[in-house]
Design an enzyme around this catalytic site. Structure first.
Site, PDB file in Angstrom:
ATOM      1  N   CYS A  91      21.042  35.295  77.270  1.00  0.00           N
ATOM      2  CA  CYS A  91      22.149  35.142  78.216  1.00  0.00           C
ATOM      3  C   CYS A  91      21.656  35.194  79.657  1.00  0.00           C
ATOM      4  CB  CYS A  91      23.194  36.221  77.987  1.00  0.00           C
ATOM      5  SG  CYS A  91      24.562  36.095  79.156  1.00  0.00           S
ATOM      6  N   GLU A 139      30.811  33.154  88.625  1.00  0.00           N
ATOM      7  CA  GLU A 139      31.141  31.801  88.161  1.00  0.00           C
ATOM      8  C   GLU A 139      32.500  31.777  87.499  1.00  0.00           C
ATOM      9  OE1 GLU A 139      26.748  30.215  86.767  1.00  0.00           O
ATOM     10  OE2 GLU A 139      28.363  30.380  85.325  1.00  0.00           O
ATOM     11  N   CYS A 172      37.616  30.066  82.230  1.00  0.00           N
ATOM     12  CA  CYS A 172      36.672  31.081  81.803  1.00  0.00           C
ATOM     13  C   CYS A 172      36.346  31.918  83.027  1.00  0.00           C
ATOM     14  CB  CYS A 172      35.433  30.367  81.273  1.00  0.00           C
ATOM     15  SG  CYS A 172      34.117  31.487  80.865  1.00  0.00           S
TER      16      CYS A 172
END
Ligand code: SAH
Length: 363
Positions: free
Chosen positions: A128, A101, A114
């Site tokens: 997570c 991602e 990011c």
């Protein structure tokens, strides 16, 4: 130059530093300026195919294509929040078909990306999502640089900030991450300033110690999330290997050696790590360190039963830290339900000071 005639598994050209590319050109008996021209095609014109490099002789393009690949990362899915200038989340497909991602957050004059450093993650932090899927492999430097190029192609400009807060643990893939940082930071290339690059870690002490010696001005962020060993080991199993006392000592040394402020990330989970006593304990353990704390509400993930702390509890936690003279921030969304799929990435970006104020709707 049909791709079917090229060897498979060639190293990515985007994983080479300018010096390494110059060396390859030298090996191919080329003048030094050729490396500069190729670098220009890579990082100023963002060539996607060798055939675009018109000022490079065909023979050299063919020789390079035999040794190196240009295909580092491609977007296969894109998901946008509603509204203009909002977060975009990409599914990036890597040369071997694996996916990671990447998130892009535009915000008044800044754009933060990011990026991921690994496919999956070894560290299995309790809340997570990346760790839950297990670890597949490290990314190569070129695959990390490739994510930046994806963003540049989409934006038409180099993003202003970059955070290693996507999938993976950057200090568990140290060499590739540092090579990528140097390539991204190269003043003759993407030229993204080191101070605008943040490496976030769950607390890999040897990596922190190595990073202190690099002479780079990158930002270091520590995912702390708990003020004592028992709780931290429950939330972040890596704490059993690198316990809190040792981690904080490594951070103190890092801050001293580099003169840099360290950011500690602290995700607030209702009834788990959000009491005033825990805030006071956090302030106590951080006092010897040149530090700042980012408080973040938990984003819901399917595999973790915890909930985000209520706003009043988060506010009280923040006040306790401030009373103890700890530099701390809390950014909250006004939005409704949290988008669990990408909330963890997005929120972290917001708390990195991507520039969105408290009034922004992020979910
Ligand atoms: N491995 C690195 C970077 C990846 S995660 C690290 O641990 O720092 C980036 C940040 O998101 C970390 O601080 C992580 O603890 C946090 N995070 C992960 N899942 C989250 C969630 N569900 N809610 C809020 N923060 C989360």
């Amino acid at each position: 130059m049909s791709s079917s005639t090229l060897p498979l598994c060639r190293p990515l050209i985007h994983g080479l530093t300018r010096d390494q590319l110059t060396e390859i050109c030298r090996e191919l008996d080329q003048p030094v300026y050729r490396a500069r021209q190729i670098w220009d095609w890579l990082y100023h014109r963002f060539a996607a195919d060798w055939s675009e490099m018109k000022n490079i002789p065909l023979g050299l393009r063919q020789a390079l294509a035999q040794r190196l690949s240009l295909a580092s990362a491609t977007v296969t899915r894109s998901q946008n929040e509603a509204g203009a200038g909002t977060t975009t989340k990409w599914l990036i497909t890597l040369p071997d078909g694996d996916g990671v991602e990447e998130v892009l957050i535009p915000a008044r004059g800044r754009t933060t990306i990011c990026v991921s450093s690994q496919v999956g993650c070894r560290f299995n932090c309790a809340f997570c999502a990346s760790g839950k899927a297990g670890f597949r492999r490290n990314l190569e430097a070129g695959e990390i640089v490739g994510q930046v190029i994806v963003a540049v192609r989409s934006l038409g400009a180099t993003p202003s900030n970059l955070v290693f807060m996507g999938m993976g643990e950057p200090l568990d893939n140290y060499d590739a991450v540092l090579s990528a940082v140097r390539i991204i930071n190269d003043p003759e290339g993407l030229s993204l300033g080191a101070r605008r690059i943040t490496i976030s870690t769950c607390g890999i002490i040897p990596g922190i110690q190595r990073l202190a010696q690099e002479g780079l001005q990158v930002e270091l962020s520590i995912s702390l999330h708990a003020p004592d060993d028992a709780l931290r080991s429950r939330l972040l199993p890596v704490n059993r290997k690198y316990p809190l006392g040792d981690l904080l000592e490594a951070c103190r040394t890092y801050a001293e050696q580099t003169g840099r402020l360290i950011t500690f990330e602290y995700t607030l989970i209702q009834g788990i790590n959000d009491s005033p006593e825990q805030a006071r304990e956090l302030a106590r353990i951080l006092r010897p360190i040149h530090a700042r704390v980012n408080l973040i509400p938990l984003s819901a993930v399917a595999e973790f039963e915890g909930h985000a702390s209520p706003a009043s509890v988060m506010g009280e936690f923040l006040n306790e830290l401030k009373r103890a003279r700890i530099n701390a921030t809390l950014r909250m969304s006004k939005g409704g339900s949290v988008d669990a799929a990408c909330g963890q990435l997005r929120r972290r970006l917001l708390d990195q000071g991507a520039g969105w104020g408290a009034g922004c709707t992020v979910s």
